[in-house]
Design a protein around this motif. Structure first.
Motif, short mmCIF file in Angstrom:
data_model
loop_
_atom_site.label_atom_id
_atom_site.label_comp_id
_atom_site.label_asym_id
_atom_site.label_seq_id
_atom_site.Cartn_x
_atom_site.Cartn_y
_atom_site.Cartn_z
N TYR A 142 0.81 -1.23 0.00
CA TYR A 142 0.00 0.00 0.00
C TYR A 142 0.84 1.28 0.00
CZ TYR A 142 -4.50 -2.32 0.94
OH TYR A 142 -5.66 -3.06 0.86
N ARG A 143 2.14 1.19 0.18
CA ARG A 143 2.93 2.39 0.47
C ARG A 143 2.96 3.40 -0.67
NH1 ARG A 143 4.72 1.87 5.44
NH2 ARG A 143 5.30 -0.21 6.22
N ASP A 144 2.74 2.96 -1.90
CA ASP A 144 2.74 3.90 -3.02
C ASP A 144 1.34 4.38 -3.38
OD1 ASP A 144 1.90 1.43 -3.97
OD2 ASP A 144 2.78 1.72 -5.96
N LEU A 145 0.36 4.08 -2.53
CA LEU A 145 -1.02 4.46 -2.80
C LEU A 145 -1.44 5.62 -1.88
CD1 LEU A 145 -2.64 0.90 -3.12
CD2 LEU A 145 -1.84 2.42 -4.95
N PRO A 146 -2.52 6.31 -2.23
CA PRO A 146 -2.98 7.44 -1.41
C PRO A 146 -3.71 6.97 -0.16
CG PRO A 146 -4.43 7.16 -3.30
CD PRO A 146 -3.30 6.20 -3.49
N LEU A 187 -9.41 -3.01 7.03
CA LEU A 187 -8.85 -3.48 8.29
C LEU A 187 -8.45 -4.94 8.14
CD1 LEU A 187 -8.29 -2.86 11.28
CD2 LEU A 187 -10.65 -3.55 11.78
N PHE A 188 -7.14 -5.20 8.32
CA PHE A 188 -6.60 -6.55 8.29
C PHE A 188 -6.33 -6.97 9.73
CE2 PHE A 188 -5.42 -4.66 4.24
CZ PHE A 188 -5.61 -5.68 3.30
N THR A 189 -6.94 -8.07 10.17
CA THR A 189 -6.79 -8.50 11.55
C THR A 189 -6.03 -9.83 11.63
OG1 THR A 189 -8.93 -9.63 11.59
CG2 THR A 189 -8.88 -7.30 12.25
N SER A 190 -5.62 -10.17 12.85
CA SER A 190 -4.71 -11.29 13.05
C SER A 190 -5.30 -12.45 13.83
CB SER A 190 -3.47 -10.79 13.81
OG SER A 190 -3.83 -10.38 15.12
N ASP A 191 -6.57 -12.37 14.26
CA ASP A 191 -7.06 -13.34 15.23
C ASP A 191 -8.48 -13.83 14.98
OD1 ASP A 191 -8.33 -10.97 15.81
OD2 ASP A 191 -7.95 -11.04 17.97
N GLU A 192 -8.98 -13.69 13.76
CA GLU A 192 -10.37 -14.06 13.49
C GLU A 192 -10.63 -15.54 13.72
OE1 GLU A 192 -13.95 -15.40 11.39
OE2 GLU A 192 -11.87 -16.02 10.98
N GLU A 193 -9.64 -16.36 13.42
CA GLU A 193 -9.86 -17.80 13.51
C GLU A 193 -10.00 -18.31 14.94
OE1 GLU A 193 -10.80 -19.50 11.21
OE2 GLU A 193 -9.92 -18.92 9.31
N ALA A 206 -4.67 -1.11 9.83
CA ALA A 206 -5.77 -0.30 9.29
C ALA A 206 -5.22 0.55 8.15
CB ALA A 206 -6.37 0.58 10.38
N VAL A 207 -5.78 0.37 6.96
CA VAL A 207 -5.39 1.13 5.77
C VAL A 207 -6.54 2.07 5.44
CG1 VAL A 207 -4.67 1.00 3.37
CG2 VAL A 207 -4.08 -0.86 4.95
N ARG A 208 -6.27 3.38 5.44
CA ARG A 208 -7.33 4.36 5.21
C ARG A 208 -7.02 5.21 3.99
NH1 ARG A 208 -6.73 4.17 10.89
NH2 ARG A 208 -8.66 3.53 11.95
N THR A 261 -3.25 6.24 4.42
CA THR A 261 -2.48 6.29 5.66
C THR A 261 -2.53 4.90 6.28
OG1 THR A 261 -4.40 6.95 6.97
CG2 THR A 261 -3.04 8.71 6.04
N LEU A 262 -1.45 4.51 6.92
CA LEU A 262 -1.34 3.19 7.52
C LEU A 262 -1.25 3.31 9.03
CD1 LEU A 262 1.30 1.61 5.10
CD2 LEU A 262 -1.17 1.29 5.02
N GLU A 263 -2.05 2.52 9.72
CA GLU A 263 -1.97 2.45 11.18
C GLU A 263 -1.79 0.99 11.56
OE1 GLU A 263 -4.52 3.34 15.29
OE2 GLU A 263 -5.48 3.55 13.32
N ARG A 264 -0.68 0.70 12.21
CA ARG A 264 -0.41 -0.67 12.66
C ARG A 264 -0.64 -0.75 14.16
NH1 ARG A 264 4.06 -4.55 10.00
NH2 ARG A 264 3.90 -6.34 11.41
#
Length: 385
Positions: free
Chosen positions: A53-57, A149-155, A74-76, A59-62
């Motif tokens: 995502y870094r070359d796209l318009p 929103l990419f999450t790490s614990d859904e399973e 979270a990619v906004r 903001t990234l929140e980790r």
């Protein structure tokens, strides 16, 4: 088995939704194994996703992982964040243990591509990213901002991401969930609520041969509890209660002092949830001198097809028809992060890839579903307002 028709190639001059290009991207995500319980692996993929995502318009929140889980991302979009927009929900964790890729390596056989987590749900997460990238390449911005929103614990039930999902969901106007399609490409507009419970039973130990009258068997009482729980099943109402784990006792010649069970509850609606959660938490001992203690809760509320969700589905159905395929909806017993948003925000689930074998040694996606499903997400991004 349903396969998707070709879509209108005139929509993109060089077909930027080429299925082989998309599949190559999915393969990179699949070949990083991401069991929920190995956070360093999940974080490795999260870093790769962030790099995409870094070359796209955007903001990234980790958000740093806690309690043994990986980070969330979270990619906004840089546009449209001043008002309610579109929330896209994806998870990067899988149920497959480390090393499973040796048993299920990425491979292509006909229309199927195999790999751990490829169907549930790295394929869906990736096509949502791909659609967003193509959206950013378009000359105009859509009316609504997008948060992915990419999450790490859904399973494991989303214990560390639930509050984040609910907060983002309440701020959104629409929620799109990239869990895999069902039954040949069906979209999901309803899911059962999910409850998990633990039953602890305490009896009185005794020598089973010489002093059986002194004992009070926890295992015998567990049998009573299991009978009661199994008796709660009501398939006509869509209520299922499953005693999935049991253990108890120490030796065959000792009256068992302790026993334990784990219980899964599935309910179609809120009223059913209130009724059966109460019944399970209210279990009591039928044997004098033995105690029964139940803990647990409904960890995913029922996802019911409300007016907002129905309207969102009808819009998606129209877009799918324009793309050349029929979009049919269904209700499923499995839970997802969409359960957390559907009670208050129009939610559409099952927007990921079509395929089969989630959580199995033959998990696969259908390559023919990649282009139409990615285009559908692209058109939803473009047209929701």
């Amino acid at each position: 088995m349903m396969r998707f028709k070709g879509t209108d190639r005139s929509m993109a001059s060089s077909n930027s939704f080429d299925s082989q290009t998309i599949l190559a991207g999915i393969r990179r995500w699949v070949e990083i194994e991401t069991p929920t319980e190995v956070p360093e692996q999940v974080n490795k993929l999260t870093s790769m996703v962030a790099d995409h995502y870094r070359d796209l318009p955007v903001t990234l929140e980790r958000i740093a992982g806690v309690d043994g889980c990986g980070d969330h991302l979270a990619v906004r979009s840089t546009w449209g964040q001043d008002r309610p927009g579109i929330l896209v929900l994806s998870h990067l964790d899988t149920v497959h243990p480390m090393g499973f890729i040796a048993r299920l390596p990425f491979k292509v056989e006909g229309d199927s591509a195999f790999g751990p987590g490829i169907y549930d749900m790295k394929g869906g997460a990736y096509i949502a990213y791909h659609a967003f990238r193509e959206l950013c390449a378009a000359p105009t911005r859509p009316p609504l901002g997008i948060t992915h929103l990419f999450t790490s614990d859904e399973e494991i039930g989303s214990p560390t991401s639930r509050a984040l999902i609910e907060n983002e969901g309440r701020k959104a106007k629409y929620v799109l969930v990239t869990e895999p399609a069902r039954d040949g490409g069906k979209i999901v507009t309803g899911r059962k609520g999910v409850g998990r419970f633990q039953v602890f039973i305490k009896g009185v130990p005794a020598h089973a041969g010489s002093r059986p009258e002194d004992g009070r068997s926890a295992v015998r009482e567990l049998a009573n509890v299991i009978q009661t729980l199994e008796g709660m099943n009501d398939l006509a109402r869509g209520v299922t209660v499953n005693v999935g784990v049991v253990r108890g006792g120490t030796r065959p010649n000792v009256t068992p002092e302790e026993a334990y069970a784990e219980v899964d509850l599935r309910v179609p609606g809120t009223n059913d949830a209130d009724e059966f959660v109460g019944k399970i938490l209210g279990l009591t001992s039928q044997t004098p001198g033995v105690t029964v203690t139940v803990t647990g809760e409904l960890n995913r509320p029922p996802y019911e097809k409300g007016n907002a969700g129905a309207s969102l589905y009808e819009h998606a159905k129209t877009l799918a028809a324009e793309l050349g395929f029929e979009l049919v909806d269904t209700h499923t017993g499995g839970g997802s992060d969409g359960n957390f948003t559907a009670p208050h925000t129009g939610t559409l689930d099952g927007l990921g890839v079509d395929g089969k074998g989630a959580h199995t040694h033959y998990e696969q996606l259908y390559i023919s579903s990649l282009e139409p499903r990615a285009r559908l997400l692209y058109r939803l991004y473009q047209t929701l307002r």
